[in-house]
Design a protein around this motif. Structure first.
Motif, mmCIF file in Angstrom:
data_model
loop_
_atom_site.group_PDB
_atom_site.id
_atom_site.type_symbol
_atom_site.label_atom_id
_atom_site.label_comp_id
_atom_site.label_asym_id
_atom_site.label_seq_id
_atom_site.Cartn_x
_atom_site.Cartn_y
_atom_site.Cartn_z
ATOM 1 N N PHE A 1 40.124 42.263 26.540
ATOM 2 C CA PHE A 1 39.559 42.579 27.752
ATOM 3 C C PHE A 1 38.119 41.648 28.122
ATOM 4 O O PHE A 1 37.979 41.373 29.062
ATOM 5 C CB PHE A 1 39.095 44.323 27.909
ATOM 6 C CG PHE A 1 40.297 45.173 27.743
ATOM 7 C CD1 PHE A 1 41.409 45.002 28.450
ATOM 8 C CD2 PHE A 1 40.052 46.252 27.014
ATOM 9 C CE1 PHE A 1 42.440 45.796 28.466
ATOM 10 C CE2 PHE A 1 41.138 47.337 27.173
ATOM 11 C CZ PHE A 1 42.167 46.892 27.548
ATOM 12 N N ALA A 2 37.547 41.722 27.141
ATOM 13 C CA ALA A 2 36.317 40.734 27.172
ATOM 14 C C ALA A 2 36.642 39.205 27.521
ATOM 15 O O ALA A 2 35.981 38.915 28.455
ATOM 16 C CB ALA A 2 35.474 40.648 25.839
ATOM 17 N N GLN B 1 36.561 35.504 32.133
ATOM 18 C CA GLN B 1 37.439 34.338 33.107
ATOM 19 C C GLN B 1 36.969 34.808 34.633
ATOM 20 O O GLN B 1 36.564 33.952 35.351
ATOM 21 C CB GLN B 1 38.878 34.457 32.836
ATOM 22 C CG GLN B 1 39.591 33.598 33.595
ATOM 23 C CD GLN B 1 39.373 32.077 33.350
ATOM 24 O OE1 GLN B 1 38.829 31.713 32.159
ATOM 25 N NE2 GLN B 1 39.518 31.095 34.319
ATOM 26 N N ILE B 2 36.999 36.301 34.736
ATOM 27 C CA ILE B 2 36.638 36.639 36.084
ATOM 28 C C ILE B 2 35.511 36.526 36.482
ATOM 29 O O ILE B 2 35.071 36.014 37.633
ATOM 30 C CB ILE B 2 37.095 38.134 36.173
ATOM 31 C CG1 ILE B 2 38.682 38.454 35.976
ATOM 32 C CG2 ILE B 2 36.782 38.802 37.460
ATOM 33 C CD1 ILE B 2 39.076 39.674 35.966
ATOM 34 N N ILE C 1 35.533 44.448 42.131
ATOM 35 C CA ILE C 1 35.757 45.459 41.208
ATOM 36 C C ILE C 1 36.151 45.343 39.884
ATOM 37 O O ILE C 1 35.983 44.075 39.585
ATOM 38 C CB ILE C 1 37.276 45.952 42.035
ATOM 39 C CG1 ILE C 1 38.353 45.028 41.945
ATOM 40 C CG2 ILE C 1 37.297 46.073 43.495
ATOM 41 C CD1 ILE C 1 39.684 45.210 42.285
ATOM 42 N N SER C 2 36.422 46.517 39.207
ATOM 43 C CA SER C 2 36.473 46.302 37.673
ATOM 44 C C SER C 2 37.703 45.315 37.421
ATOM 45 O O SER C 2 38.666 45.366 38.045
ATOM 46 C CB SER C 2 36.607 47.572 36.993
ATOM 47 O OG SER C 2 37.858 48.085 37.337
ATOM 48 N N SER C 3 37.452 44.778 36.120
ATOM 49 C CA SER C 3 38.529 43.754 35.715
ATOM 50 C C SER C 3 39.927 44.446 35.603
ATOM 51 O O SER C 3 40.837 43.922 35.862
ATOM 52 C CB SER C 3 38.070 42.871 34.500
ATOM 53 O OG SER C 3 37.954 44.079 33.305
ATOM 54 N N GLN C 4 39.869 45.678 35.151
ATOM 55 C CA GLN C 4 41.026 46.508 34.974
ATOM 56 C C GLN C 4 41.777 46.939 36.132
ATOM 57 O O GLN C 4 43.126 46.738 36.140
ATOM 58 C CB GLN C 4 40.917 47.838 34.057
ATOM 59 C CG GLN C 4 40.474 47.251 32.693
ATOM 60 C CD GLN C 4 40.351 48.740 31.802
ATOM 61 O OE1 GLN C 4 40.968 49.627 32.051
ATOM 62 N NE2 GLN C 4 39.780 48.577 30.544
ATOM 63 N N ASP C 5 40.975 47.050 37.187
ATOM 64 C CA ASP C 5 41.464 47.244 38.627
ATOM 65 C C ASP C 5 42.054 46.236 39.267
ATOM 66 O O ASP C 5 43.211 45.919 39.823
ATOM 67 C CB ASP C 5 40.288 48.026 39.496
ATOM 68 C CG ASP C 5 40.312 49.261 38.967
ATOM 69 O OD1 ASP C 5 41.329 50.127 38.408
ATOM 70 O OD2 ASP C 5 39.280 49.896 39.406
ATOM 71 N N LEU C 6 41.278 45.020 38.983
ATOM 72 C CA LEU C 6 41.415 43.894 39.702
ATOM 73 C C LEU C 6 43.113 43.076 39.142
ATOM 74 O O LEU C 6 43.758 42.654 39.636
ATOM 75 C CB LEU C 6 40.454 42.626 39.189
ATOM 76 C CG LEU C 6 40.878 41.295 39.579
ATOM 77 C CD1 LEU C 6 40.991 41.070 41.215
ATOM 78 C CD2 LEU C 6 39.717 40.108 39.133
#
Length: 126
Positions: A10-11, A16-17, A55-60
């Motif tokens: 996740f990190a 990258q995002i 938006i959060s990376s998990q949502d993205l």
């Protein structure tokens, strides 16, 4: 694909995002609308990219958001005033989105399996 620590995955995805967020999205409003890509289309792509990157990376990394971001990146990367380096960076991000998304799904699955094993061990015979 197994991961020792899903939080590390996740990190890396978040990193990258965030790198892509640091790209300056500027559209030159001076070129004519009849050009290959209209100013309105570029503005819409820019707005979509900016909206999705906050938006959060998990949502993205959900498939529907990845598709929307990929489409917007394709449009914006074709902007006539975009530097070659920035266009290549946007294309690289677009290219990596499916990998990030599948990596996140794999990491979530591995994390769930790990937690199930831990619960099973803790509730097993002592």
């Amino acid at each position: 694909m197994k991961f020792g620590n899903p939080e590390d995955v996740f990190a890396r995805v978040i990193q990258q995002i965030k790198r892509s967020q640091s790209l300056s999205f500027s559209v030159d409003q001076s070129y004519p609308v009849e050009d290959k890509i209209s100013t309105e289309l570029l503005d819409t792509a820019k707005a979509d990219i900016e909206r999705l990157l906050i938006i959060s990376s998990q949502d993205l990394l959900l498939p529907e958001h990845c598709s929307a971001l990929s489409a917007a990146l394709s449009i914006y990367a074709a902007a006539p005033d975009l530097s070659i380096e920035r266009a290549l960076a946007l294309e690289k991000l677009k290219e990596n989105l499916p990998y990030f998304s599948s990596t996140l799904r794999s990491a979530k699955k591995d994390q769930e399996e790990y937690y199930k094993k831990v619960v099973k061990k803790e509730s097993g015979p002592r």
